[in-house]
Design a protein around this motif. Structure first.
Motif, PDB file in Angstrom:
ATOM      1  N   THR A   2       4.870 -15.007  65.857  1.00 36.00           N
ATOM      2  CA  THR A   2       4.504 -16.205  66.576  1.00 36.00           C
ATOM      3  C   THR A   2       3.064 -16.554  66.253  1.00 36.00           C
ATOM      4  N   PRO A   3       2.800 -17.794  65.824  1.00 37.58           N
ATOM      5  CA  PRO A   3       1.474 -18.153  65.365  1.00 37.58           C
ATOM      6  C   PRO A   3       0.524 -18.452  66.503  1.00 37.58           C
ATOM      7  N   SER A   4      -0.750 -18.464  66.201  1.00 38.84           N
ATOM      8  CA  SER A   4      -1.780 -18.909  67.112  1.00 38.84           C
ATOM      9  C   SER A   4      -2.449 -20.117  66.490  1.00 38.84           C
ATOM     10  N   VAL A   5      -3.082 -20.923  67.306  1.00 38.91           N
ATOM     11  CA  VAL A   5      -3.737 -22.116  66.785  1.00 38.91           C
ATOM     12  C   VAL A   5      -5.011 -22.355  67.569  1.00 38.91           C
ATOM     13  N   ARG A   6      -6.082 -22.674  66.857  1.00 40.46           N
ATOM     14  CA  ARG A   6      -7.312 -22.988  67.541  1.00 40.46           C
ATOM     15  C   ARG A   6      -7.247 -24.401  68.091  1.00 40.46           C
ATOM     16  N   GLU A   7      -8.102 -24.721  69.048  1.00 38.34           N
ATOM     17  CA  GLU A   7      -8.131 -26.050  69.628  1.00 38.34           C
ATOM     18  C   GLU A   7      -8.802 -27.004  68.639  1.00 38.34           C
ATOM     19  N   PRO A   8      -8.061 -27.976  68.076  1.00 43.58           N
ATOM     20  CA  PRO A   8      -8.642 -28.877  67.084  1.00 43.58           C
ATOM     21  C   PRO A   8      -9.315 -30.069  67.735  1.00 43.58           C
ATOM     22  N   ARG A   9     -10.122 -30.789  66.961  1.00 41.73           N
ATOM     23  CA  ARG A   9     -10.621 -32.072  67.408  1.00 41.73           C
ATOM     24  C   ARG A   9      -9.453 -33.009  67.612  1.00 41.73           C
ATOM     25  N   PRO A  10      -9.464 -33.835  68.686  1.00 45.42           N
ATOM     26  CA  PRO A  10      -8.297 -34.677  68.972  1.00 45.42           C
ATOM     27  C   PRO A  10      -7.874 -35.550  67.794  1.00 45.42           C
ATOM     28  N   ASP A  11      -8.843 -36.107  67.042  1.00 41.49           N
ATOM     29  CA  ASP A  11      -8.477 -37.001  65.964  1.00 41.49           C
ATOM     30  C   ASP A  11      -7.986 -36.268  64.736  1.00 41.49           C
ATOM     31  N   ARG A  12      -8.051 -34.938  64.749  1.00 41.98           N
ATOM     32  CA  ARG A  12      -7.583 -34.150  63.616  1.00 41.98           C
ATOM     33  C   ARG A  12      -6.428 -33.236  64.015  1.00 41.98           C
ATOM     34  N   SER A  13      -5.916 -33.399  65.215  1.00 44.11           N
ATOM     35  CA  SER A  13      -4.873 -32.504  65.685  1.00 44.11           C
ATOM     36  C   SER A  13      -3.561 -32.801  64.978  1.00 44.11           C
ATOM     37  N   PRO A  14      -2.768 -31.763  64.708  1.00 42.08           N
ATOM     38  CA  PRO A  14      -1.469 -31.992  64.062  1.00 42.08           C
ATOM     39  C   PRO A  14      -0.497 -32.676  65.004  1.00 42.08           C
ATOM     40  N   ARG A  15       0.513 -33.269  64.403  1.00 43.51           N
ATOM     41  CA  ARG A  15       1.640 -33.775  65.176  1.00 43.51           C
ATOM     42  C   ARG A  15       2.818 -32.827  64.990  1.00 43.51           C
TER      43      ARG A  15
END
Length: 259
Positions: A2-15
């Motif tokens: 199960t992956p982890s993900v850092r909190e991205p900038r809102p305008d660069r967040s994945p969909r």
């Protein structure tokens, strides 16, 4: 894993999106992906299928659909809500897939749907509609609200009052009674060319459609890392009771977000 993900900038967040994507070794997936020129499981570019006389401008005809890969939408692309992460989304998708439900089996046909061509069920299937509705409602806590720009893009299409209500409540207008399962094969095609394209693709996909029954045995989590990036399947969740082999794909390039 199960992956982890850092909190991205809102305008660069994945969909993220919940799709139906056939297994990698299925004929339907191989043909559909080759027609679009993109394998959303491997991330590879593909040559068009051989033995079929596609229009000379085929690449342009499929360009609007290509970045999504060969799929059918169950829950439309969304960004993660504040406080949610990929780990929780993966667990929620798996939990939904494990729930007992009526097996979904459709009879696929190739048809024009509006101005594009798609693989669709010959008749509407209540179990499939229920699966889509469950994905929309049960996973909605992970969906961030639409931005003003995202909402404006959706409103550019003609929508009924009910579809506008769906857009504001669920982030997508074509849900519940307005949902139509379709696995897109092209972008928009002019009316005077559409019948010929349908006939060409129906002949190519005849080995699939002539088989009569297509089990919908899994849902997938797909991810887009930037506005111009293609979607990529990052997790399969096999539906309960289908007998399919479980498959899991590690989310690629975790924590890397393109502009």
């Amino acid at each position: 894993m199960t992956p982890s993900v850092r909190e991205p900038r809102p305008d660069r967040s994945p969909r993220w999106a919940i799709y139906v994507v056939p297994s990698a070794d299925s004929l339907l997936f191989r043909l559909g992906s080759a027609l679009l020129g993109y394998d959303c499981r491997s991330g590879d570019d593909l040559a068009p299928p051989g033995g079929v006389d596609l229009p000379a401008d085929w690449a342009a005809l499929v360009a609007p659909a290509r970045r999504y890969g060969f799929h059918a939408t169950l829950k439309a692309p969304f960004r993660l809500a504040s406080g949610c992460d990929a780990d929780g989304l993966v667990r929620a998708v798996d939990a939904l897939a494990r729930e007992p439900r009526v097996p979904v089996v459709i009879r696929p046909v190739v048809r024009a749907l509006g101005d594009f061509v798609a693989v669709v069920p010959a008749v509407r299937d209540a179990a499939l509609d229920r699966l889509a509705a469950d994905c929309v409602t049960r996973l909605d806590a992970f969906r961030a609200p639409l931005s003003d720009a995202e909402r404006a893009r959706r409103l550019a299409a003609p929508l009924s009052p009910r579809q506008r209500e769906h857009l504001d409540r669920w982030g997508y207008p074509y849900v519940f009674d307005d949902f139509r399962f379709h696995m897109t094969l092209t972008g928009p095609i002019a009316a005077d060319r559409r019948d010929a394209v349908v006939a060409t693709l129906a002949a190519l996909l005849a080995p699939v459609t002539d088989a009569g029954a297509l089990p919908i045995d899994r849902i997938v989590l797909s991810r887009q890392d930037g506005a111009d990036a293609p979607f990529r399947v990052v997790h399969d969740a096999v539906l309960s009771g289908t007998g399919a082999d479980a498959a899991h794909v590690t989310i690629p390039r975790l924590g890397e977000h393109t502009a």
